[in-house]
Structures are given as C-alpha cells and as structure tokens.
Design a protein around this motif. Structure first.
Motif, PDB file in Angstrom:
ATOM      1  N   MET A 106       0.848  -1.178   0.000  1.00  0.00           N
ATOM      2  CA  MET A 106       0.000   0.000   0.000  1.00  0.00           C
ATOM      3  C   MET A 106       0.896   1.245   0.000  1.00  0.00           C
ATOM      4  N   ASP A 108       0.540   4.067   1.290  1.00  0.00           N
ATOM      5  CA  ASP A 108       0.584   4.833   2.532  1.00  0.00           C
ATOM      6  C   ASP A 108       1.152   4.037   3.704  1.00  0.00           C
ATOM      7  N   HIS A 109       1.754   2.866   3.419  1.00  0.00           N
ATOM      8  CA  HIS A 109       2.388   2.064   4.460  1.00  0.00           C
ATOM      9  C   HIS A 109       3.904   2.120   4.295  1.00  0.00           C
ATOM     10  N   ALA A 147      -7.667  -0.393  11.429  1.00  0.00           N
ATOM     11  CA  ALA A 147      -6.900  -1.597  11.115  1.00  0.00           C
ATOM     12  C   ALA A 147      -7.762  -2.645  10.412  1.00  0.00           C
ATOM     13  N   CYS A 173      -0.577  -6.063   7.990  1.00  0.00           N
ATOM     14  CA  CYS A 173       0.449  -5.019   7.881  1.00  0.00           C
ATOM     15  C   CYS A 173       0.418  -4.282   6.543  1.00  0.00           C
ATOM     16  N   GLY A 174      -0.365  -4.767   5.580  1.00  0.00           N
ATOM     17  CA  GLY A 174      -0.433  -4.086   4.293  1.00  0.00           C
ATOM     18  C   GLY A 174       0.663  -4.463   3.323  1.00  0.00           C
ATOM     19  N   TRP A 221       6.718  -1.198  11.179  1.00  0.00           N
ATOM     20  CA  TRP A 221       5.878  -0.830  10.039  1.00  0.00           C
ATOM     21  C   TRP A 221       4.897   0.229  10.521  1.00  0.00           C
ATOM     22  N   ASP A 223       1.213   2.532   9.130  1.00  0.00           N
ATOM     23  CA  ASP A 223       0.213   3.010   8.178  1.00  0.00           C
ATOM     24  C   ASP A 223       0.081   4.518   8.381  1.00  0.00           C
ATOM     25  N   ASP A 225      -1.794   7.248   7.743  1.00  0.00           N
ATOM     26  CA  ASP A 225      -3.136   7.489   7.220  1.00  0.00           C
ATOM     27  C   ASP A 225      -3.762   8.793   7.676  1.00  0.00           C
TER      28      ASP A 225
END
Length: 242
Positions: A106, A108-109, A147, A173-174, A221, A223, A225
C-alpha cells in the motif's frame, strides 16, 4: 524469488488531505511516501514496480518518471479510470501488468526492509497469497479504528479478515506476497456480487485454504493514514531508511 512489486496508490486519502493534496506524494522527513516505499522494495531485491495511479494521476506519474532513473529501478504506471472503486480493482489492474508473483504494498504504508526481504522468500505451491501480519495487538503504532484484522486458523492460515472482525489474532500489515490467484479471487468475488475490495479476494482465498501469513517478529511498520501517524512517521521513519 519475485523481482516485481505492485503498489496501490490510486485513492484520495481524505484523512491526510490537510497535509498534502496527493497522499503518495506526502513527504515524510522530506521524502515522499511513494519514494520511500519504492526505495525499500528496491533495497529488498525488487527491480520492477507497477504503481496503480488514480487521484492526481498526472502529478504522481510525472514524479515516478523522474524517480525511476534516479534510483535505478523500472517503474510502470497503470492508471485507473475510476479510482473511487474499492482497492481490489487496483490489484486487478496492476496484476495484469505482471506475469507472475509479486510483492503487493500500500502506498501509505512504510515497512522496515526486513519485512519485504523475508516476504519475498515466502512463496510456496500450497498458497495463493502470503500476508505479513503483526501479532502485537497492543502495538501503539496500530490505529485500532482503521486496522484490518486477521483471525488465524491451523498452521497460521487466515480464517477470516476484515475491518469489522470482533475476534482476531493479528493485524494486517499491508504487505503481501501475491500470486496470480489473488486477482482472480477478487474478480470471482465481484462476479458473485461483492464490491471488489482486496479483503474480498483475501477472504475467498482464505476460505479455500490458500491464504498464509508471515509474522513480522517485532519489525517496524506504519500506516501513515492521518496527521497523527504522519507525525510519528516523521519522527521514526528515518531510522529505518538509511
């Protein structure tokens, strides 16, 4: 091991719009999110990246065209005509540009490189997808309201996945090691009336016993967001991107 990656970067990014008009181009310690993701993928052994674009596509594609020679990696942009659709549509579009397995990420991760390095080696004939999961349910870097949760079954296989789960063992975790089965599963879910989210395809593979997991064993890790997690990224990401 696969040398391709697919990065979903088509969405609007409503929660971070106050910081940046383009979520993938949002700077983290002076470097856009999309560049950090591609650079970590390259450091983990990826040599070709397909980026699915949508919102502000021309701006993002121009950036990617300049980035590719600068960091010596092949970048292919695949533009979605309707980027308001669920994210599984991005997977279908991007996977069509890849002939085999691929890392799915992703935009944004952010990931510590070790997650992507290990994930590249997780391919096996008994799985259609492998998802990186974090079993630290109290991880302060996870937003519980946003999440995607994972319920695990025998052998660490996924039995259920989604944002609305009330019983779960890990958080998504994406980052995925995907085979062509994933895009086909999303297409089949759409044909059966689903909206076409990535989780729709993941659940279909889980139901078939084809969705495995890789526990990240405490690796970092995030995100990125919203403004809160962007601030955390600004403070912590540089330590993992050297």
């Amino acid at each position: 091991m696969t040398t391709d990656a697919l990065i979903i970067a088509a969405g609007y990014g409503t929660r971070i719009a106050g910081i940046s008009a383009s979520k993938p181009l949002t700077p983290v310690a002076g470097v856009p999110l999309i560049e950090r993701g591609i650079a970590q993928a390259a450091a983990a052994g990826i040599s070709r990246v397909v980026v699915v674009t949508g919102h502000r596509a021309e701006e993002l594609e121009a950036f990617l065209a300049a980035l590719a020679p600068r960091i010596a990696i092949e970048i292919v942009a695949e533009r979605l005509a309707d980027w308001s659709m669920p994210n599984g549509r991005s997977v279908i579009a991007g996977a069509a540009r890849i002939s085999g397995d691929y890392l799915l990420m992703m935009a944004d991760h952010l990931f510590e490189r070790s997650i992507l390095e290990r994930l590249r080696g997780e391919g096996a004939p008994d799985r259609g997808v492998t998802l990186a999961v974090d079993r630290r349910l109290d991880n302060p870097l996870v937003d519980p309201d946003d999440a995607t949760w994972v319920r695990l079954g025998e052998g660490g296989r996924i039995s259920a996945i989604g944002k609305s789960l009330t019983q779960y063992d890990a958080v998504d975790c994406g980052a995925f090691l995907a085979t062509p089965e994933l895009a086909r599963a999303i297409e089949a879910a759409i044909a059966d009336g689903a909206a076409g989210s990535l989780s729709d395809g993941m659940q279909r593979l889980a139901d078939a016993g084809r969705a495995a997991t890789m526990e990240i064993a405490g690796a970092w890790w995030l995100d990125v967001d919203d403004p809160h997690f962007h601030a955390i990224a600004e403070a912590q990401a540089p330590a993992y991107f050297r």
